[in-house]
Design a protein around this motif. Structure first.
Motif, PDB file in Angstrom:
ATOM      1  N   VAL A 257       0.865  -1.178   0.000  1.00  0.00           N
ATOM      2  CA  VAL A 257       0.000   0.000   0.000  1.00  0.00           C
ATOM      3  C   VAL A 257       0.901   1.228   0.000  1.00  0.00           C
ATOM      4  O   VAL A 257       1.693   1.410   0.925  1.00  0.00           O
ATOM      5  N   PRO A 258       0.812   2.079  -1.018  1.00  0.00           N
ATOM      6  CA  PRO A 258       1.681   3.251  -1.065  1.00  0.00           C
ATOM      7  C   PRO A 258       1.196   4.343  -0.110  1.00  0.00           C
ATOM      8  O   PRO A 258       0.026   4.367   0.291  1.00  0.00           O
ATOM      9  N   GLU A 259       2.072   5.250   0.229  1.00  0.00           N
ATOM     10  CA  GLU A 259       1.677   6.423   1.000  1.00  0.00           C
ATOM     11  C   GLU A 259       0.662   7.225   0.188  1.00  0.00           C
ATOM     12  O   GLU A 259       0.836   7.425  -1.009  1.00  0.00           O
ATOM     13  N   HIS A 260      -0.399   7.711   0.845  1.00  0.00           N
ATOM     14  CA  HIS A 260      -1.452   8.371   0.080  1.00  0.00           C
ATOM     15  C   HIS A 260      -2.304   9.274   0.962  1.00  0.00           C
ATOM     16  O   HIS A 260      -2.349   9.104   2.186  1.00  0.00           O
ATOM     17  N   ILE A 261      -2.958  10.243   0.298  1.00  0.00           N
ATOM     18  CA  ILE A 261      -3.970  11.049   0.969  1.00  0.00           C
ATOM     19  C   ILE A 261      -5.157  10.145   1.279  1.00  0.00           C
ATOM     20  O   ILE A 261      -5.601   9.374   0.424  1.00  0.00           O
ATOM     21  N   GLN A 262      -5.676  10.242   2.494  1.00  0.00           N
ATOM     22  CA  GLN A 262      -6.834   9.424   2.851  1.00  0.00           C
ATOM     23  C   GLN A 262      -8.091  10.017   2.213  1.00  0.00           C
ATOM     24  O   GLN A 262      -8.309  11.234   2.217  1.00  0.00           O
ATOM     25  N   SER A 263      -8.930   9.144   1.671  1.00  0.00           N
ATOM     26  CA  SER A 263     -10.029   9.586   0.815  1.00  0.00           C
ATOM     27  C   SER A 263     -11.183  10.225   1.567  1.00  0.00           C
ATOM     28  O   SER A 263     -12.125  10.709   0.944  1.00  0.00           O
ATOM     29  N   HIS A 264     -11.116  10.266   2.902  1.00  0.00           N
ATOM     30  CA  HIS A 264     -12.217  10.887   3.640  1.00  0.00           C
ATOM     31  C   HIS A 264     -12.273  12.405   3.453  1.00  0.00           C
ATOM     32  O   HIS A 264     -13.290  13.033   3.749  1.00  0.00           O
ATOM     33  N   PHE A 265     -11.168  13.017   2.957  1.00  0.00           N
ATOM     34  CA  PHE A 265     -11.177  14.467   2.729  1.00  0.00           C
ATOM     35  C   PHE A 265     -10.076  14.817   1.726  1.00  0.00           C
ATOM     36  O   PHE A 265      -8.891  14.760   2.043  1.00  0.00           O
ATOM     37  N   VAL A 266     -10.497  15.151   0.519  1.00  0.00           N
ATOM     38  CA  VAL A 266      -9.557  15.504  -0.557  1.00  0.00           C
ATOM     39  C   VAL A 266     -10.036  16.791  -1.211  1.00  0.00           C
ATOM     40  O   VAL A 266     -11.236  16.959  -1.472  1.00  0.00           O
ATOM     41  N   VAL A 267      -9.101  17.703  -1.475  1.00  0.00           N
ATOM     42  CA  VAL A 267      -9.427  18.985  -2.111  1.00  0.00           C
ATOM     43  C   VAL A 267      -8.683  19.072  -3.435  1.00  0.00           C
ATOM     44  O   VAL A 267      -7.460  18.902  -3.479  1.00  0.00           O
ATOM     45  N   VAL A 268      -9.429  19.352  -4.504  1.00  0.00           N
ATOM     46  CA  VAL A 268      -8.864  19.443  -5.851  1.00  0.00           C
ATOM     47  C   VAL A 268      -9.015  20.875  -6.344  1.00  0.00           C
ATOM     48  O   VAL A 268     -10.107  21.467  -6.242  1.00  0.00           O
ATOM     49  N   ARG A 269      -7.937  21.424  -6.897  1.00  0.00           N
ATOM     50  CA  ARG A 269      -7.966  22.802  -7.387  1.00  0.00           C
ATOM     51  C   ARG A 269      -8.227  22.846  -8.894  1.00  0.00           C
ATOM     52  O   ARG A 269      -8.055  21.855  -9.595  1.00  0.00           O
ATOM     53  N   SER A 270      -8.609  24.025  -9.367  1.00  0.00           N
ATOM     54  CA  SER A 270      -9.191  24.162 -10.707  1.00  0.00           C
ATOM     55  C   SER A 270      -8.254  23.718 -11.829  1.00  0.00           C
ATOM     56  O   SER A 270      -8.711  23.152 -12.827  1.00  0.00           O
ATOM     57  N   ARG A 271      -6.942  23.930 -11.683  1.00  0.00           N
ATOM     58  CA  ARG A 271      -6.043  23.585 -12.794  1.00  0.00           C
ATOM     59  C   ARG A 271      -5.913  22.072 -13.009  1.00  0.00           C
ATOM     60  O   ARG A 271      -5.379  21.630 -14.012  1.00  0.00           O
ATOM     61  N   MET A 272      -6.420  21.308 -12.079  1.00  0.00           N
ATOM     62  CA  MET A 272      -6.384  19.853 -12.215  1.00  0.00           C
ATOM     63  C   MET A 272      -7.750  19.299 -12.628  1.00  0.00           C
ATOM     64  O   MET A 272      -7.918  18.095 -12.806  1.00  0.00           O
ATOM     65  N   MET A 273      -8.738  20.172 -12.807  1.00  0.00           N
ATOM     66  CA  MET A 273     -10.128  19.734 -12.896  1.00  0.00           C
ATOM     67  C   MET A 273     -10.421  18.852 -14.105  1.00  0.00           C
ATOM     68  O   MET A 273     -11.206  17.904 -14.018  1.00  0.00           O
ATOM     69  N   ALA A 274      -9.811  19.145 -15.258  1.00  0.00           N
ATOM     70  CA  ALA A 274     -10.087  18.340 -16.452  1.00  0.00           C
ATOM     71  C   ALA A 274      -9.642  16.893 -16.245  1.00  0.00           C
ATOM     72  O   ALA A 274     -10.375  15.944 -16.569  1.00  0.00           O
ATOM     73  N   ASP A 275      -8.439  16.707 -15.710  1.00  0.00           N
ATOM     74  CA  ASP A 275      -7.962  15.347 -15.447  1.00  0.00           C
ATOM     75  C   ASP A 275      -8.756  14.682 -14.325  1.00  0.00           C
ATOM     76  O   ASP A 275      -8.978  13.462 -14.338  1.00  0.00           O
ATOM     77  N   PHE A 276      -9.180  15.472 -13.365  1.00  0.00           N
ATOM     78  CA  PHE A 276     -10.009  14.964 -12.277  1.00  0.00           C
ATOM     79  C   PHE A 276     -11.336  14.426 -12.825  1.00  0.00           C
ATOM     80  O   PHE A 276     -11.776  13.333 -12.460  1.00  0.00           O
ATOM     81  N   PHE A 277     -11.951  15.181 -13.721  1.00  0.00           N
ATOM     82  CA  PHE A 277     -13.218  14.740 -14.320  1.00  0.00           C
ATOM     83  C   PHE A 277     -13.005  13.470 -15.141  1.00  0.00           C
ATOM     84  O   PHE A 277     -13.804  12.529 -15.077  1.00  0.00           O
ATOM     85  N   ALA A 278     -11.904  13.406 -15.890  1.00  0.00           N
ATOM     86  CA  ALA A 278     -11.606  12.221 -16.698  1.00  0.00           C
ATOM     87  C   ALA A 278     -11.387  10.993 -15.814  1.00  0.00           C
ATOM     88  O   ALA A 278     -11.761   9.871 -16.182  1.00  0.00           O
ATOM     89  N   TYR A 279     -10.770  11.209 -14.645  1.00  0.00           N
ATOM     90  CA  TYR A 279     -10.547  10.105 -13.711  1.00  0.00           C
ATOM     91  C   TYR A 279     -11.879   9.459 -13.320  1.00  0.00           C
ATOM     92  O   TYR A 279     -12.015   8.232 -13.324  1.00  0.00           O
ATOM     93  N   TRP A 280     -12.872  10.296 -13.035  1.00  0.00           N
ATOM     94  CA  TRP A 280     -14.154   9.751 -12.596  1.00  0.00           C
ATOM     95  C   TRP A 280     -14.952   9.176 -13.757  1.00  0.00           C
ATOM     96  O   TRP A 280     -15.733   8.237 -13.574  1.00  0.00           O
ATOM     97  N   GLN A 281     -14.745   9.694 -14.944  1.00  0.00           N
ATOM     98  CA  GLN A 281     -15.397   9.092 -16.108  1.00  0.00           C
ATOM     99  C   GLN A 281     -14.944   7.648 -16.299  1.00  0.00           C
ATOM    100  O   GLN A 281     -15.727   6.785 -16.710  1.00  0.00           O
ATOM    101  N   ALA A 282     -13.687   7.384 -16.010  1.00  0.00           N
ATOM    102  CA  ALA A 282     -13.109   6.050 -16.230  1.00  0.00           C
ATOM    103  C   ALA A 282     -13.218   5.136 -15.016  1.00  0.00           C
ATOM    104  O   ALA A 282     -12.918   3.939 -15.114  1.00  0.00           O
ATOM    105  N   ALA A 283     -13.634   5.682 -13.860  1.00  0.00           N
ATOM    106  CA  ALA A 283     -13.632   4.901 -12.614  1.00  0.00           C
ATOM    107  C   ALA A 283     -14.641   3.757 -12.680  1.00  0.00           C
ATOM    108  O   ALA A 283     -15.801   3.952 -13.043  1.00  0.00           O
ATOM    109  N   ALA A 284     -14.186   2.558 -12.316  1.00  0.00           N
ATOM    110  CA  ALA A 284     -15.059   1.385 -12.246  1.00  0.00           C
ATOM    111  C   ALA A 284     -15.631   1.263 -10.838  1.00  0.00           C
ATOM    112  O   ALA A 284     -14.974   1.606  -9.851  1.00  0.00           O
ATOM    113  N   LEU A 285     -16.853   0.781 -10.735  1.00  0.00           N
ATOM    114  CA  LEU A 285     -17.482   0.632  -9.426  1.00  0.00           C
ATOM    115  C   LEU A 285     -16.897  -0.564  -8.679  1.00  0.00           C
ATOM    116  O   LEU A 285     -16.905  -1.683  -9.193  1.00  0.00           O
ATOM    117  N   PRO A 286     -16.399  -0.353  -7.466  1.00  0.00           N
ATOM    118  CA  PRO A 286     -15.925  -1.487  -6.662  1.00  0.00           C
ATOM    119  C   PRO A 286     -17.106  -2.308  -6.159  1.00  0.00           C
ATOM    120  O   PRO A 286     -18.212  -1.789  -5.963  1.00  0.00           O
TER     121      PRO A 286
END
Length: 491
Positions: A138-167
């Motif tokens: 398990v790599p070091e990582h931000i815990q998913s209970h609270f994550v903040v994304v800024r605007s310059r990353m938003m396009a890639d952030f949206f693409a990430y969720w478009q491709a996300a598979a349901l666990p």
């Protein structure tokens, strides 16, 4: 203030937005617009509340855990709308708080303009076959209970969720999303950090927010803590810590902050295992030296067998039937004296969350084994009786903290519906469980002399566990349980 969107994910087995969820959402609404996404349908009153204080409310099918909730919310919002915000926050109900002013955290991180995304806390690298995938890392990582994304990353952030598979499992959610989100965006050149600095703890704890939550709140400025601190399996806690983290956290919140921690516990009690909460919060007290003026009201066997109403301001004593054998001898000896009953009744005034009190489990080792055996034997009947009373509760493999012999003391207010007929031995398990359903804890008590003896018994038990034999027996039980779970999952 930055224009901020908060996507708040909630889940409750009964379809509620509970007290802790409402407190968090109302506080977060002061720093941004809240998009409330709920897995499963909300109860009408909770829906009305959410619609009254949130910008948007989305109720979705309970699939995909937090990944499914975040994905549906992001896709519904759309990239064009996301780009209108300076920051998008992903937050979920597993966090409780804020404790203090959450705006101070955002103000501090506004001073870190070089970051593309940031989080509240981090989990450090570790080996785990459960969460680490094929490499068990398990790599070091931000815990998913609270994550903040800024605007310059938003396009890639949206693409990430478009491709996300349901666990399809909690493990998949952690393995495929939480542990990979940070590395996914870091590999694309985006810079990240966490608000709470725990680098000095990295060599001690992989998950500091669980291992030392009071430290993070009191000394590191962390405005949130995990609900799970109060009900995590206690055996797991003892493998990682000294087992005092939850009680220390509760004491700090109760005495040093304005956070309504008792409201959180009342919300947790009906949906979490009672034994785990009692162990984490150490609902075990030494009898006070003083006694109240009013003795508990004794309810005889005939009254208990018929069921009865209770007055909310009174305390009642429910005698238990005597067991047989050596265990029965020690159970009978645990019956408090009249003075001790009056002293125990004083504990209700000192601990308003407690609805049921009873003597601690006798120190004779056979009593613990006998209690565990009886619980496993009688649990199906207890579950059936709870269902008949329309009181769905999670029953753990570990028996409830009470009854332990002697008697039970109950606060009338913990039983607004009265006591059901208590005729068979298995009926008395219902007493702490019905109080739990009504948002009241169960606690044990003992004298100072018994407490001193318990410390020596514990020392002797720990010394015995250091031998080779117990280690091999523990390994055997672990393998046996793993095979049983694999067989059950294959059905």
């Amino acid at each position: 203030m930055k224009k901020r969107l908060i996507i708040y994910f909630n889940y409750h087995p009964n379809g509620q937005a509970d007290a802790a969820c409402r407190f968090a959402v109302q506080q977060m609404a002061a720093v941004g617009q809240v998009f409330f996404v709920n897995n499963g349908p909300l109860q009408p009153e909770s829906r009305q509340w959410a619609q009254g204080c949130c910008h948007t409310v989305l109720e979705r099918e309970n699939t995909g855990f937090d990944v499914g909730a975040y994905r549906d919310a992001v896709l519904q919002i759309g990239l064009d709308m996301l780009l209108q915000y300076d920051e998008v926050v992903l937050m979920n109900y597993t966090l409780a708080g804020p404790v203090g002013d959450v705006a101070a955290m955002f103000a501090a991180m506004d001073g870190r303009p070089e970051l593309d995304f940031w989080g509240l806390t981090r989990h450090y690298a570790m080996r785990s076959h459960r969460f680490g995938g094929a490499k068990a890392m398990v790599p070091e990582h931000i815990q998913s209970h609270f994550v903040v994304v800024r605007s310059r990353m938003m396009a890639d952030f949206f693409a990430y969720w478009q491709a996300a598979a349901l666990p399809t499992s909690y493990e998949d959610s952690v393995r495929l999303h939480e542990t990979q989100f940070t590395a996914h965006f870091a590999a694309r050149g985006y810079r990240w950090d966490t608000f709470v600095d725990t680098k000095d703890l990295a060599s001690l704890f992989v998950n500091p927010i669980m291992a030392c939550p009071k430290l993070l709140l009191a000394d590191r400025g962390c405005p949130f803590f995990k609900r799970r601190s109060f009900f995590t399996p206690y055996a797991d806690e003892l493998r990682r810590t000294d087992g005092q983290a939850a009680a220390e956290l509760y004491g700090y919140l109760k005495s040093e902050t304005d956070y309504p921690v008792d409201d959180l516990l009342r919300a947790l009690l009906p949906v979490q295992p009672l034994a785990a909460m009692a162990q984490n919060l150490h609902w075990h007290y030494i009898l006070p030296q003083t006694a109240g003026e009013c003795a508990p009201i004794l309810l005889d066997a005939n009254t208990l067998a018929k069921g009865c109403a209770l007055q909310p301001d009174d305390v009642y004593c429910l005698p238990l039937a005597r067991a047989a054998g050596v265990e029965g001898y020690y159970y009978a000896r645990s019956m408090p004296t009249s003075l001790q009953l009056a002293q125990a009744a004083e504990l209700f005034d000192a601990h308003p969350l407690v609805g049921v009190l009873g003597p601690a489990l006798p120190l004779y080792a056979g009593c613990a084994a006998e209690k565990a055996r009886r619980w496993q034997q009688q649990k199906p009947a207890v579950q059936a009786k709870l269902s008949a009373l329309d009181c769905p509760l999670p029953l753990d493999e570990t028996p409830p903290p009470l009854p332990n012999g002697g008697c039970l003391l109950v606060r009338g207010a913990a039983f607004p519906q009265g006591l059901p007929p208590l005729q068979m031995e298995s009926d008395f398990w219902l007493v702490p469980l019905l109080a739990q359903y009504n948002g009241y804890a169960s606690a044990t008590f003992e004298t100072a002399a018994q407490c001193a003896a318990r410390a020596d018994v514990l020392d002797a038990a720990l010394a015995a566990q250091r031998g080779v034999g117990p280690v091999f027996r523990l390994m055997g039980r672990t393998v046996k349980n793993a095979l049983r779970k694999r067989k059950e999952s294959a059905r």
